[in-house]
Design an enzyme around this catalytic site. Structure first.
Site, PDB file in Angstrom:
ATOM      1  N   GLU A 299       2.553  11.573  11.323  1.00 20.62           N
ATOM      2  CA  GLU A 299       2.317  10.137  11.478  1.00 20.62           C
ATOM      3  C   GLU A 299       0.846   9.834  11.767  1.00 20.62           C
ATOM      4  O   GLU A 299       0.222   9.004  11.102  1.00 20.62           O
ATOM      5  CB  GLU A 299       3.188   9.600  12.622  1.00 20.62           C
ATOM      6  CG  GLU A 299       3.050   8.111  12.840  1.00 20.62           C
ATOM      7  CD  GLU A 299       3.615   7.327  11.666  1.00 20.62           C
ATOM      8  OE1 GLU A 299       4.812   7.419  11.425  1.00 20.62           O
ATOM      9  OE2 GLU A 299       2.844   6.633  10.975  1.00 20.62           O
ATOM     10  N   ASP A 303      -1.866   7.870   9.416  1.00 16.23           N
ATOM     11  CA  ASP A 303      -2.401   6.580   9.876  1.00 16.23           C
ATOM     12  C   ASP A 303      -3.931   6.561   9.818  1.00 16.23           C
ATOM     13  O   ASP A 303      -4.521   5.595   9.331  1.00 16.23           O
ATOM     14  CB  ASP A 303      -1.953   6.308  11.323  1.00 16.23           C
ATOM     15  CG  ASP A 303      -0.488   5.937  11.420  1.00 16.23           C
ATOM     16  OD1 ASP A 303       0.111   5.577  10.387  1.00 16.23           O
ATOM     17  OD2 ASP A 303       0.065   6.001  12.535  1.00 16.23           O
ATOM     18  N   SER A 552       5.754   3.673   7.300  1.00 13.12           N
ATOM     19  CA  SER A 552       4.680   4.241   8.120  1.00 13.12           C
ATOM     20  C   SER A 552       3.359   4.286   7.366  1.00 13.12           C
ATOM     21  O   SER A 552       2.296   4.222   7.972  1.00 13.12           O
ATOM     22  CB  SER A 552       5.013   5.692   8.461  1.00 13.12           C
ATOM     23  OG  SER A 552       5.857   5.758   9.541  1.00 13.12           O
ATOM     24  N   ASP A 595       4.435 -10.557  -6.206  1.00 15.86           N
ATOM     25  CA  ASP A 595       5.862 -10.684  -5.912  1.00 15.86           C
ATOM     26  C   ASP A 595       6.586  -9.451  -6.466  1.00 15.86           C
ATOM     27  O   ASP A 595       6.428  -9.117  -7.643  1.00 15.86           O
ATOM     28  CB  ASP A 595       6.380 -11.975  -6.584  1.00 15.86           C
ATOM     29  CG  ASP A 595       7.783 -12.324  -6.151  1.00 15.86           C
ATOM     30  OD1 ASP A 595       8.361 -11.584  -5.336  1.00 15.86           O
ATOM     31  OD2 ASP A 595       8.292 -13.362  -6.630  1.00 15.86           O
ATOM     32  N   ILE A 596       7.349  -8.761  -5.622  1.00 15.72           N
ATOM     33  CA  ILE A 596       8.068  -7.554  -6.067  1.00 15.72           C
ATOM     34  C   ILE A 596       9.478  -7.976  -6.475  1.00 15.72           C
ATOM     35  O   ILE A 596      10.196  -8.592  -5.689  1.00 15.72           O
ATOM     36  CB  ILE A 596       8.129  -6.496  -4.938  1.00 15.72           C
ATOM     37  CG1 ILE A 596       6.715  -6.205  -4.391  1.00 15.72           C
ATOM     38  CG2 ILE A 596       8.805  -5.220  -5.423  1.00 15.72           C
ATOM     39  CD1 ILE A 596       5.721  -5.696  -5.397  1.00 15.72           C
ATOM     40  N   GLY A 614      10.306 -14.369  -5.395  1.00 15.22           N
ATOM     41  CA  GLY A 614      10.217 -15.024  -4.092  1.00 15.22           C
ATOM     42  C   GLY A 614      10.407 -14.025  -2.969  1.00 15.22           C
ATOM     43  O   GLY A 614      10.520 -12.809  -3.202  1.00 15.22           O
ATOM     44  N   ASP A 616      12.140 -11.716  -0.296  1.00 14.36           N
ATOM     45  CA  ASP A 616      13.426 -11.021  -0.224  1.00 14.36           C
ATOM     46  C   ASP A 616      13.420 -10.058   0.956  1.00 14.36           C
ATOM     47  O   ASP A 616      12.360  -9.639   1.415  1.00 14.36           O
ATOM     48  CB  ASP A 616      13.704 -10.273  -1.544  1.00 14.36           C
ATOM     49  CG  ASP A 616      12.564  -9.358  -1.934  1.00 14.36           C
ATOM     50  OD1 ASP A 616      12.354  -8.353  -1.238  1.00 14.36           O
ATOM     51  OD2 ASP A 616      11.847  -9.666  -2.918  1.00 14.36           O
TER      52      ASP A 616
END
Ligand SMILES: *[C@@H]1O[C@H](CO)[C@@H](O)[C@H](O)[C@H]1NC(C)=O
Ligand SMILES: *[C@@H]1O[C@H](CO)[C@@H](O)[C@H](O)[C@H]1NC(C)=O
Ligand SMILES: *[C@@H]1O[C@H](CO)[C@@H](O)[C@H](O)[C@H]1NC(C)=O
Ligand SMILES: *[C@@H]1O[C@H](CO)[C@@H](O)[C@H](O)[C@H]1NC(C)=O
Ligand SMILES: *[C@@H]1O[C@H](CO)[C@@H](O)[C@H](O)[C@H]1NC(C)=O
Ligand SMILES: *[C@@H]1O[C@H](CO)[C@@H](O)[C@H](O)[C@H]1NC(C)=O
Length: 637
Positions: A299, A303, A552, A595-596, A614, A616
């Site tokens: 992690e 990061d 993450s 937009d996915i 839109g 979701d």
């Protein structure tokens, strides 16, 4: 004679108590069935319990209004954030509250000589005998035993006189088992974040090819260049020394300096020898000078490798929270950022938060970190849990603290989870026949994330470059190794800023599940808010390159985008963007996001929700288009 006085007074107090008990009462808090505790023995009437009463803060009913006034793009006060002292003043409990509660205690024979009011007027503390306490709160006290062997003083529920109820937020120890830890099983190290808060990332064990010099393979390996190409992020942002950006890591998670160097050598040579600036919270240190494996370093390495590469030469701060005995939680971070939170909100819950100085052998013995650092403009947090693991009060209190950070101009981003509509570890909610709610592999009810349900944080979901596609093709929702966390809160109401878009989602794409599976009333907070790629990230770890997956990964990337936008706003003399949700859901920002529109987030034996045009509950409003997002934020005052 003098020594007899208290004894003589006792029957009198008993009579007075009758009057006190006659006040009409109402239930204040009830224990949830999810905490793994069982009643061990009834406490005896003369045992002494240290009590803390958290007084009702002033103005919490106005917290949304106050936050939106500085973060809604149409507000005349947009960007005019509060100073920390102003926030403290706004929320400190009123004198009326202090007076009402002390008068009530006095009626029960708990006089001023026994009662201590904290400096900020937020907490009243006093020692009480169990029989006294049971009359005060109309309950019975037990010693509870947790599965880990620890013991807690508490009760199943308690009530308050109606005229007092409005002045009190919480009492410890009661249903939150936030009392003094009486016995701890020292043979068992407990780390809060290991299982419960860490989001990932996950790896598929595959190694990337070592050709990183182009963006032709972004469907199988994401590099900083892939992200720049996907979201049009500038390759060489101008430095702005006034800007701040922090990433939270909960010990034992820790980066490895050698890994960062290996990554930067390949992907960001200008910062080859740069490390994050350590801000130690509650004894947090960078422990991993030695390689300790993916579960400990994955992690943090991810990061900082991405957060630092994408924002270089921005100095990135590391909030390393907790010692390696007890660990830490979000409240430990919040205490460190806001002095008023630890001194008058205070009362961390030993079930859920690290308690410092650490009472455990080998733990950090220094003072609790309280208001030690001015919060950074952006804070990236790739940790999270499930709502069902916490009491509502705990979540509401922590959520309000996030609103205060927003009022001060801080953007706080949380990873939305990697298990679709299920909780951490893929578990869902099961309602037992007797009404008890548990988390179970057999559960069929969607399991929303905490703290994404809090309407005052920004939840970040994950997308992917589909196999065979390029950075120029539309992305889909993450469908490899992980699924983007998304859904609807069981605790928090829907905030104004997302109502129109959530309504549109239900109207145009009503999901095929009943109210028995998730709260489809359209009156509850929906998440995530935004998203970014979270699939096939190349990271340097433990001396080699590996591929990782997770919200993450998406979170530090979105945080980097906001950090670069803040740099530009600060350059032209404007404030940082602060709480971004009212802006990102507003219609003028629509063109600032990709937009996915395909992919889903399965879990709990279902296909989950589907990414559609839109907003979701898989990818939020979509992934950032940097130049357009910058343009929109620069247009705001
Ligand atoms: C509240 O009480 C404090 C201490 O008694 C006093 O200094 C302060 O003026 C009071 N505030 C108000 C608004 O009455
Ligand atoms: C303490 O923890 C150890 C290791 O998990 C366990 O074997 C032991 O039974 C526990 N003791 C108590 C009193 O719960
Ligand atoms: C990438 O590097 C490889 C190996 O050094 C080389 O063969 C290839 O032509 C390079 N590709 C580009 C697009 O520069
Ligand atoms: C409900 O049932 C579960 C499982 O049988 C049990 O563990 C729990 O104590 C019960 N809760 C209540 C409040 O009866
Ligand atoms: C899940 O269901 C299976 C089959 O009914 C059962 O054997 C198992 O004990 C259940 N697991 C849990 C954790 O309830
Ligand atoms: C959904 O949330 C609303 C608002 O909190 C609540 O009134 C309602 O009971 C919830 N529905 C279900 C099925 O839990």
């Amino acid at each position: 004679m003098f020594s007899l006085v208290p004894l003589l007074l006792l029957p009198l107090l008993g009579i007075l108590n009758v009057a006190a008990i006659n006040h009409p009462r109402a239930l204040h808090e009830k224990r949830t069935g999810t905490v793994k505790l069982r009643q061990h023995r009834r406490l005896s009437p003369r045992e002494i319990v240290p009590i803390q009463i958290g007084l009702k803060q002033l103005n919490t009913h106005r917290i949304e209004e106050l936050l939106y006034a500085v973060s809604d793009p149409v507000s005349p006060n947009y960007g005019k954030h509060y100073q920390p002292d102003e926030v403290v003043e706004l929320f400190a409990p009123s004198n009326e509250t202090v007076d009402a509660v002390t008068a009530w205690l006095q009626e029960h024979g708990i006089g001023e000589d026994r009662v201590v009011l904290s400096q900020s007027r937020g907490w009243i503390k006093f020692p009480a005998a169990v029989d006294e306490l049971e009359r005060l709160l109309d309950t019975t006290y037990h010693l509870y035993q947790h599965q880990d062997g620890s013991e807690h003083v508490g009760c199943e529920e308690y009530s308050l006189p109606v005229h007092i109820k409005e002045h009190i937020e919480i009492i410890h120890p009661t249903v939150n088992m936030g009392g003094k830890r009486k016995i701890f099983n020292h043979s068992k190290k407990r780390s809060l974040n290991k299982g419960s808060l860490l989001r990932g990332p996950k790896t598929n064990g595959k190694k990337p090819s070592q050709t990183f010099n182009d963006t032709a393979n972004c469907d199988s390996q994401i590099t900083p260049d892939c992200l720049r190409a996907l979201y049009q992020i500038p390759a060489t942002p101008e430095p702005n020394p006034k800007n701040t950006f922090a990433i939270l890591e909960l010990t034992p998670q820790s980066y490895v300096a050698e890994d960062l160097k290996n990554f930067f050598t390949e992907f960001a040579p200008s910062i080859e020898n740069t490390l994050p600036k350590l801000i130690s919270i509650d004894g947090g240190t960078v422990t991993a000078d030695t390689l300790t494996g993916f579960d400990i370093n994955g992690e943090s390495d991810l990061d900082f490798e991405y957060g630092m590469s994408l924002t270089a030469p921005q100095l990135v701060q590391l909030y390393q929270a907790g010692d390696d005995v007890e660990g830490a939680s979000f409240n430990n971070m919040l205490d460190a950022l806001d002095k008023s939170f630890c001194t008058f909100e205070g009362g961390d819950d030993p079930n859920d938060d690290g308690i410092y100085p650490d009472p455990l052998p080998g733990g950090f013995k220094g003072k609790e970190s309280c208001g030690i650092v001015k919060p950074a403009n952006v804070i990236s947090i790739s940790y999270g849990a499930d709502e069902v693991e916490f009491t509502d009060f705990y979540q509401i209190r922590e959520c309000q603290e996030h609103a205060k950070l927003g009022m001060m101009g801080v953007t706080v981003l949380y990873a939305s989870g990697d298990n679709g509509v299920a909780g951490n570890g893929g578990v869902c909610i099961e309602k037992l026949a007797n009404g008890t709610v548990i988390e179970s592999v057999n559960g069929t009810i969607f399991n929303p994330s905490f703290p994404e349900g809090c309407p005052f944080v920004t939840g970040v979901g994950a997308t992917q470059v589909d196999p065979g596609s390029t950075v120029n093709d539309p992305e889909g929702a993450a469908q490899q190794v992980i699924f983007s966390g998304g859904g609807f809160s069981n605790v928090f109401a829907i905030p104004e800023y997302q109502k129109a878009q959530v309504d549109h989602f239900f109207a145009a794409h009503n999901p095929p599940y009943s109210a028995a599976v998730f709260n489809n009333s359209r009156t509850v907070r929906a998440y995530p808010d935004v998203s970014a790629n979270g699939v096939n990230y190349v990271i340097a770890i433990d001396g080699e390159f590996a591929l990782v997956f997770g919200t993450s990964a998406a979170t530090p990337v979105f945080a980097s985008v906001i950090t670069l936008i803040n740099a530009e706003r600060l350059r032209v003399g404007k404030s940082p963007v602060g709480f971004i949700n009212p802006a990102v859901y507003s219609s003028s920002f629509k063109e600032a996001f990709n937009d996915i529109k395909h992919g889903d987030n399965p879990g709990c034996g279902t296909n989950g929700f589907t990414a559609v045009e839109g907003w979701d509950p898989v990818t939020g409003v979509g992934t950032p288009i940097f130049p357009k997002l910058l343009e929109q934020f620069l247009r705001l005052p």
